[in-house]
Design an enzyme around this catalytic site. Structure first.
Site, PDB file in Angstrom:
ATOM      1  N   ARG A 246       0.852  -1.190   0.000  1.00  0.00           N
ATOM      2  CA  ARG A 246       0.000   0.000   0.000  1.00  0.00           C
ATOM      3  C   ARG A 246       0.881   1.230   0.000  1.00  0.00           C
ATOM      4  NH1 ARG A 246      -2.239   0.705   4.983  1.00  0.00           N
ATOM      5  NH2 ARG A 246      -1.520   2.832   4.759  1.00  0.00           N
ATOM      6  N   GLU A 260       4.817   7.300   2.095  1.00  0.00           N
ATOM      7  CA  GLU A 260       5.508   6.084   2.539  1.00  0.00           C
ATOM      8  C   GLU A 260       4.896   4.863   1.880  1.00  0.00           C
ATOM      9  OE1 GLU A 260       4.712   4.118   5.999  1.00  0.00           O
ATOM     10  OE2 GLU A 260       2.608   4.715   6.054  1.00  0.00           O
TER      11      GLU A 260
HETATM   12  N1  LIG Z   1       4.468  15.423   5.028  1.00  0.00           N
HETATM   13  C1  LIG Z   1       3.248  15.301   5.554  1.00  0.00           C
HETATM   14  N2  LIG Z   1       2.310  16.287   5.396  1.00  0.00           N
HETATM   15  C2  LIG Z   1       1.088  16.190   5.951  1.00  0.00           C
HETATM   16  N3  LIG Z   1       0.682  15.147   6.701  1.00  0.00           N
HETATM   17  C3  LIG Z   1       1.547  14.128   6.898  1.00  0.00           C
HETATM   18  C4  LIG Z   1       2.871  14.149   6.330  1.00  0.00           C
HETATM   19  N4  LIG Z   1       3.507  13.023   6.699  1.00  0.00           N
HETATM   20  C5  LIG Z   1       2.627  12.311   7.442  1.00  0.00           C
HETATM   21  N5  LIG Z   1       1.447  12.972   7.575  1.00  0.00           N
HETATM   22  C6  LIG Z   1       0.264  12.493   8.327  1.00  0.00           C
HETATM   23  O1  LIG Z   1       0.674  11.468   9.228  1.00  0.00           O
HETATM   24  C7  LIG Z   1       0.105  10.198   8.845  1.00  0.00           C
HETATM   25  C8  LIG Z   1       1.107   9.080   9.061  1.00  0.00           C
HETATM   26  O2  LIG Z   1       2.275   9.315   8.297  1.00  0.00           O
HETATM   27  P1  LIG Z   1       2.973   8.202   7.409  1.00  0.00           P
HETATM   28  O3  LIG Z   1       4.162   8.823   6.755  1.00  0.00           O
HETATM   29  O4  LIG Z   1       1.990   7.555   6.497  1.00  0.00           O
HETATM   30  O5  LIG Z   1       3.535   7.172   8.506  1.00  0.00           O
HETATM   31  P2  LIG Z   1       2.962   5.833   9.196  1.00  0.00           P
HETATM   32  O6  LIG Z   1       1.594   5.556   8.602  1.00  0.00           O
HETATM   33  O7  LIG Z   1       3.975   4.791   8.866  1.00  0.00           O
HETATM   34  O8  LIG Z   1       2.935   6.104  10.655  1.00  0.00           O
HETATM   35  C9  LIG Z   1      -0.286  10.382   7.387  1.00  0.00           C
HETATM   36  O9  LIG Z   1      -1.303   9.464   7.038  1.00  0.00           O
HETATM   37  C10 LIG Z   1      -0.725  11.850   7.374  1.00  0.00           C
HETATM   38  O10 LIG Z   1      -2.038  12.025   7.907  1.00  0.00           O
HETATM   39 MG   LIG Z   2       0.987   5.636   6.562  1.00  0.00          MG
END
Ligand SMILES: Nc1ncnc2c1ncn2[C@@H]1O[C@H](COP(=O)(O)OP(=O)(O)O)[C@@H](O)[C@H]1O
Ligand SMILES: [Mg+2]
Length: 300
Positions: A246, A260
């Site tokens: 995903r 990610e």
């Molecule tokens: N650069 C960014 N700008 C805005 N929101 C972000 C950003 N990075 C992460 N987020 C928010 O944080 C959530 C989790 O981040 P993510 O990078 O998907 O890490 P993980 O799901 O592995 O914890 C995202 O789904 C989003 O809502």
């Molecule tokens: Mg995520």
């Protein structure tokens, strides 16, 4: 003699509880489709348990470290047990958000501007406009992540993230909507838009309340939909992922950034990969059977 599938779940990562839900859902789906399956909790002596239960294929339902990061994949390679999903390299890369961004940058796949920090760097000044998002490089489920709107709270956010991983990613905030797209055996599934009240997809929203709304397929015009799907597919190829993956993105107006890659996407009742598959008419049990087919593929 029929194949015995061992659903590896639990483990000791911060995402243990989520993994147990994912693993039980997968095991039930396999049994409902007449596949012999047992669960194996990797927090204990899982190798002995697999031998005792005569498991010959591993369905990996682990999230986070010790499951999604290539280590279990490496152990299973050495044990000659076929396993679902991505191999050692893709798993290790995708677990590490900083290394993922470096590969994506090199492949010309859009990600947000960033700075990475390691031990000894935490007090360095950053030259980035606020807001920024601070994340542990190797964690999941939004654990240790904060949105920082002004300089005064940056240090605390870095310290919070560093509690989970000495390597910390500081990324520009990406305005717009939140999307995810599943990739199944090399083909993109439907784009899902996640609508949350505060615009932040945090742990509570992911597993307790669910988002306010999931839009499947996402309300994007056909051209934008194809852009998100092809970006997801290119991302999965760039990291050499296999099986079900995903890709999380954010953005608007044709400007989407990859946040990610999840090589072992959640399969809980509120999880996104099943929604992305459902958008293509693939039900949960069929998705699980497709994922099982990737066990033992030679090209990992
Ligand atoms: N650069 C960014 N700008 C805005 N929101 C972000 C950003 N990075 C992460 N987020 C928010 O944080 C959530 C989790 O981040 P993510 O990078 O998907 O890490 P993980 O799901 O592995 O914890 C995202 O789904 C989003 O809502
Ligand atoms: Mg995520």
């Amino acid at each position: 003699m029929s194949t015995e599938v061992g659903v590896l779940m639990g483990g000791r990562s911060a995402e243990r509880d989520v993994s147990l839900v994912t693993g039980n859902s997968i095991c039930s789906a396999l049994l409902e489709r007449d596949v012999d399956a047992v669960t194996v909790d990797t927090a204990g002596d899982w190798r002995s348990e697999m031998l005792r239960k005569k498991v010959d294929v591993a369905f990996i339902a682990l999230h986070g470290r010790g499951g999604e990061d290539g280590t279990i994949q490496g152990a299973l390679e050495l044990m000659d047990i076929p396993y679902t999903g991505s191999g050692v390299l893709a798993s290790a890369l995708a677990m590490d958000k900083i290394q993922t961004k470096r590969i994506l940058d090199a492949c010309g796949i859009p990600t947000a501007p960033y700075v990475s920090m390691g031990p000894g760097d935490y007090d360095h000044e950053i030259n980035m406009p606020f807001p920024v998002v601070v994340k542990p490089s190797r964690e999941g489920s939004t654990i240790g992540i904060s949105i920082v709107r002004e300089k005064g709270t940056l240090k605390k956010a870095i310290r919070d993230a560093a509690r989970h991983d000495p390597y910390v990613l500081i990324e520009s905030f990406v305005p717009g909507e939140e999307y995810t797209v599943g990739i199944l055996n090399g083909k993109p599934l439907a784009v899902v838009q996640i609508v949350t009240a505060n615009g932040f997809y945090d742990y509570e929203t992911k597993y307790v309340t669910g988002a306010d709304e999931y839009r499947v397929p996402a309300p994007l015009d056909p051209e934008m939909t194809e852009l998100v799907r092809s970006t997801g597919l290119e991302t999965s190829h760039a990291l050499r992922c296999s099986g079900a993956v995903r890709v999380d993105l954010r953005g608007q107006d044709g400007n989407f950034k990859v946040l990610e890659v999840n090589t072992i996407p959640g399969m809980t009742p509120t999880s996104l990969l099943p929604k992305s598959a459902q958008g293509m008419g693939i039900d949960f049990q069929s998705l699980v059977l497709e994922m099982l087919k990737t066990a033992g593929e030679g090209s990992k």
